[in-house]
Design an enzyme around this catalytic site. Structure first.
Site, PDB file in Angstrom:
ATOM      1  N   ASN A  37      10.650   2.410  -7.611  1.00 10.52           N
ATOM      2  CA  ASN A  37      10.928   0.963  -7.800  1.00 10.52           C
ATOM      3  C   ASN A  37      10.923   0.469  -9.318  1.00 10.52           C
ATOM      4  OD1 ASN A  37      11.279  -1.784  -6.807  1.00 10.52           O
ATOM      5  ND2 ASN A  37       8.983  -1.860  -5.913  1.00 10.52           N
ATOM      6  N   HIS A 122       1.874  -5.288   7.703  1.00 10.14           N
ATOM      7  CA  HIS A 122       1.201  -6.325   6.642  1.00 10.14           C
ATOM      8  C   HIS A 122       1.064  -7.723   7.186  1.00 10.14           C
ATOM      9  CE1 HIS A 122       2.450  -3.867   2.648  1.00 10.14           C
ATOM     10  NE2 HIS A 122       2.095  -3.302   3.612  1.00 10.14           N
ATOM     11  N   ARG A 147      -2.654  -4.706   7.531  1.00 10.35           N
ATOM     12  CA  ARG A 147      -3.236  -4.922   6.218  1.00 10.35           C
ATOM     13  C   ARG A 147      -3.198  -6.225   5.946  1.00 10.35           C
ATOM     14  NH1 ARG A 147      -0.466  -3.565   0.322  1.00 10.35           N
ATOM     15  NH2 ARG A 147       0.307  -5.857   0.753  1.00 10.35           N
ATOM     16  N   TYR A 159      -1.009 -10.857  -5.574  1.00  5.60           N
ATOM     17  CA  TYR A 159      -0.295  -9.647  -4.831  1.00  5.60           C
ATOM     18  C   TYR A 159      -0.195  -9.532  -3.486  1.00  5.60           C
ATOM     19  CZ  TYR A 159       0.419  -5.210  -2.993  1.00  5.60           C
ATOM     20  OH  TYR A 159       1.020  -4.156  -2.277  1.00  5.60           O
ATOM     21  N   ASP A 210      -5.826  -3.946   0.353  1.00  8.37           N
ATOM     22  CA  ASP A 210      -5.060  -3.408  -0.692  1.00  8.37           C
ATOM     23  C   ASP A 210      -5.742  -3.996  -1.993  1.00  8.37           C
ATOM     24  OD1 ASP A 210      -4.013  -2.042  -2.685  1.00  8.37           O
ATOM     25  OD2 ASP A 210      -1.879  -1.766  -1.628  1.00  8.37           O
ATOM     26  N   HIS A 212      -5.166  -3.125  -4.899  1.00  9.70           N
ATOM     27  CA  HIS A 212      -3.962  -3.012  -6.003  1.00  9.70           C
ATOM     28  C   HIS A 212      -4.627  -2.677  -7.429  1.00  9.70           C
ATOM     29  CE1 HIS A 212       0.564  -3.233  -6.631  1.00  9.70           C
ATOM     30  NE2 HIS A 212       0.353  -2.759  -5.387  1.00  9.70           N
ATOM     31  N   GLU A 236      -8.013  -0.043  -0.098  1.00 10.45           N
ATOM     32  CA  GLU A 236      -7.024   0.769  -0.861  1.00 10.45           C
ATOM     33  C   GLU A 236      -7.110   0.450  -2.375  1.00 10.45           C
ATOM     34  OE1 GLU A 236      -3.083   0.161   0.533  1.00 10.45           O
ATOM     35  OE2 GLU A 236      -2.226   1.092  -1.255  1.00 10.45           O
ATOM     36  N   GLU A 262      -0.894   6.172  -3.798  1.00  6.09           N
ATOM     37  CA  GLU A 262       0.453   5.725  -3.566  1.00  6.09           C
ATOM     38  C   GLU A 262       1.344   5.899  -4.920  1.00  6.09           C
ATOM     39  OE1 GLU A 262       0.410   1.767  -2.335  1.00  6.09           O
ATOM     40  OE2 GLU A 262       0.988   0.994  -4.398  1.00  6.09           O
ATOM     41  N   ARG A 283      -2.868   8.603  -0.040  1.00  4.72           N
ATOM     42  CA  ARG A 283      -1.645   7.624   0.251  1.00  4.72           C
ATOM     43  C   ARG A 283      -0.401   8.154  -0.206  1.00  4.72           C
ATOM     44  NH1 ARG A 283      -0.344   3.883   2.408  1.00  4.72           N
ATOM     45  NH2 ARG A 283      -0.107   2.234   0.664  1.00  4.72           N
ATOM     46  N   HIS A 312       2.156   6.033   2.304  1.00  6.42           N
ATOM     47  CA  HIS A 312       2.722   4.912   1.643  1.00  6.42           C
ATOM     48  C   HIS A 312       3.915   4.672   2.366  1.00  6.42           C
ATOM     49  CE1 HIS A 312       4.554   2.831  -2.419  1.00  6.42           C
ATOM     50  NE2 HIS A 312       3.759   2.048  -1.471  1.00  6.42           N
ATOM     51  N   ASP A 316      10.055  -0.564  -0.594  1.00  4.88           N
ATOM     52  CA  ASP A 316      10.686   0.021  -1.660  1.00  4.88           C
ATOM     53  C   ASP A 316      10.948   1.620  -1.302  1.00  4.88           C
ATOM     54  OD1 ASP A 316       8.016  -1.027  -2.456  1.00  4.88           O
ATOM     55  OD2 ASP A 316       7.981   0.872  -3.536  1.00  4.88           O
ATOM     56  N   GLU A 339       1.845   3.606   7.039  1.00  3.19           N
ATOM     57  CA  GLU A 339       2.063   2.217   6.637  1.00  3.19           C
ATOM     58  C   GLU A 339       3.430   1.979   7.104  1.00  3.19           C
ATOM     59  OE1 GLU A 339       2.208   1.437   2.288  1.00  3.19           O
ATOM     60  OE2 GLU A 339       2.088  -0.686   2.660  1.00  3.19           O
ATOM     61  N   TRP A 402      -1.420  -4.656 -12.473  1.00  2.00           N
ATOM     62  CA  TRP A 402      -0.681  -5.242 -11.485  1.00  2.00           C
ATOM     63  C   TRP A 402      -0.790  -4.569 -10.190  1.00  2.00           C
ATOM     64  CZ3 TRP A 402       3.384  -3.736  -8.017  1.00  2.00           C
ATOM     65  CH2 TRP A 402       3.647  -4.654  -7.223  1.00  2.00           C
TER      66      TRP A 402
HETATM   67  O1  KDG Z   1       6.657  -0.554  -5.850  1.00  2.00           O
HETATM   68  C1  KDG Z   1       5.455  -1.041  -5.651  1.00  2.00           C
HETATM   69  C2  KDG Z   1       4.981  -1.184  -3.902  1.00  2.00           C
HETATM   70  O2  KDG Z   1       5.192   0.031  -3.191  1.00  2.00           O
HETATM   71  C3  KDG Z   1       3.675  -1.391  -4.037  1.00  2.00           C
HETATM   72  O3  KDG Z   1       3.044  -2.684  -4.416  1.00  2.00           O
HETATM   73  C4  KDG Z   1       3.211  -1.594  -2.280  1.00  2.00           C
HETATM   74  O4  KDG Z   1       0.817  -1.301  -2.688  1.00  2.00           O
HETATM   75  C5  KDG Z   1       1.713  -1.366  -1.884  1.00  2.00           C
HETATM   76  C6  KDG Z   1       1.569  -0.836  -0.584  1.00  2.00           C
HETATM   77  O5  KDG Z   1       0.279  -0.287  -0.241  1.00  2.00           O
HETATM   78  O6  KDG Z   1       2.262  -0.805   0.085  1.00  2.00           O
HETATM   79 MG    MG Z   2      -0.805  -0.278  -2.252  1.00  2.07          MG
END
Ligand code: KDG
Ligand code: MG
Length: 402
Positions: A37, A122, A147, A159, A210, A212, A236, A262, A283, A312, A316, A339, A402
């Site tokens: 991605n 999600h 999630r 996010y 998540d 993140h 996560e 991931e 993941r 994961h 994407d 997921e 991020w």
């Molecule tokens: O490309 C980034 C995404 O795949 C990510 O932000 C998604 O964190 C993610 C998830 O747990 O699916």
């Molecule tokens: Mg994630």
């Protein structure tokens, strides 16, 4: 059998996907996902300039030797670009092998270990009310695991939460857009969010969250501890995981299960986390971790330490990765969860597939190979368009994770 051709197909039916198609002299072909991605073209070059020329003339049945050739032979081992390109080759080769055997891929891996694959989706909302509605909707579709991400009071863009109630799509602009982050506001709100979700939906639903990568170890420890009463399935990416030792501190303080990986692309990224039993779920998935050949190694290693898989499955990752992952999930003995972030109708049309969803669970289907194809004519109608992931800044402007 010999490989006679290989080509990269880039298509953007709503988002960018990179696909490798390998053709043999027996007319059998295989496809592999190579989507990274926001950095898609780097993988395209890696494949076209370096891997494809060395594939022509090789026996596609020699998956292991081809994997080692590209891994060791590069000299520059690991890294997301190289491992994604290698995954595309590996997935396409497993597809060919299974088609040649006239078997669904999971049979070649050792047969299925379960009847169906538990999947989480999600639920996102701008505020508490819309998030609870999103959870109710996901539950009504049959999902047993959800999630939950929610807009944070006082933070404009968070996010996991889409703008206009659309499906969340992480790569949202030509150049990176900017989000703002406040750890204090986030930490003050998330326990309340999960208290409300549990109150509304009771104890049975599996809940995931998540982070993140945004917290420090001691902050992650606090969050894990405060979430304990709500019995999460997992928390996560609590911290950025370059420093695997960070998880020791989190682990000392909380019994909330931890998931990570991931963004990992090799067994070396998670070796210490797994052997020190600092995590509960790994993941990593096929497309970013060197394909089926390498993910299998990670999973077998994880099994020794009671760590389970949680592949994961964001949008994407193309339907090809999803299909291959579902065959992997069907087989892998230490399966945890898969997921699923639904692809659009347009995407599903470009990538016709045999996998099916029913009442919260997936099955990979019985088609020979991994069961996912690409409609090249349709794919050609959707040209590549650069799309970047956002960046995140603290309220004072400092660049954050991020
Ligand atoms: O490309 C980034 C995404 O795949 C990510 O932000 C998604 O964190 C993610 C998830 O747990 O699916
Ligand atoms: Mg994630």
């Amino acid at each position: 059998m010999k490989i006679v051709a290989a080509k990269v197909i880039v298509t953007s039916p709503g988002r960018n996907f990179v696909t490798l198609k390998i053709t043999t002299d027996k007319g059998i072909y295989g496809v592999g996902d190579g989507t990274l991605n926001g950095r898609e073209k780097a993988v395209v070059s890696y494949l076209e300039d370096y891997l494809i020329p060395a594939l022509i003339g090789r026996d596609p049945h020699q998956i292991e030797d081809i994997w080692q050739f590209f891994y060791r032979g590069a000299y520059w081992r690991r890294g997301p670009v190289g491992m994604t390109a290698l995954a595309a080759v590996d997935t396409a080769l497993w597809d060919i092998k299974a088609k040649a055997a006239n078997m669904p891929l999971y049979q070649l891996l050792g047969g299925r270990s379960r009847e169906r694959i538990m999947t989480y989706t999600h639920a996102n909302g701008r505020d508490l009310e819309s998030t609870l509605e999103a959870v109710a909707k996901a539950k009504a579709k049959g999902y047993k695991a959800i999630r939950v991400q929610c807009g944070i009071p006082g933070i404009e863009k968070t996010y996991g939460v889409a703008k206009d109630n659309k499906n969340y799509e992480p790569a949202d602009s030509d150049l990176p857009s900017v989000e703002t982050w406040s750890t204090e506001k986030y930490l003050n709100f998330i326990p309340e969010l999960f208290a409300e979700v549990r109150k509304a939906f009771g104890p049975d639903l599996h809940l995931l969250h998540d982070v993140h990568h945004r917290l420090t170890p001691i902050e992650a420890a606090r969050l894990g501890k405060e979430l304990e009463p709500y019995h999460l399935f997992w928390m996560e990416d609590a911290v950025a995981a370059e420093n695997q030792d960070a998880f020791k501190l989190i682990r000392q303080h909380t019994t909330t299960p931890l998931a990570v990986g991931e963004v990992f692309n090799s067994i070396h990224d998670c070796r210490e986390l797994i052997q020190n039993q600092l995590i509960d779920y790994i993941r990593s998935t096929i497309v970013h971790a060197g394909g089926i050949t390498h993910l299998r190694r990670i999973a077998d290693f994880a099994a020794l330490f009671n760590v389970r898989t949680g592949c994961h499955g964001a949008t994407d990752l193309s339907p090809i990765c999803m299909g291959a992952a579902l065959h992997f999930d069907y087989w892998v003995p230490n399966f945890g969860i898969q997921e699923h972030m639904a692809h659009s109708e347009q995407m599903d049309e470009v990538f016709p597939h045999a996998y099916r969803f029913d009442d919260g669970y997936f099955t990979p289907g019985e088609a020979p190979g991994h069961g996912v194809d690409i409609d090249e004519k349709l794919a050609a109608q959707y040209p590549y368009k650069r799309a970047c992931l956002p960046v995140n800044r603290l309220e004072d402007g400092t660049l954050w994770h991020w």
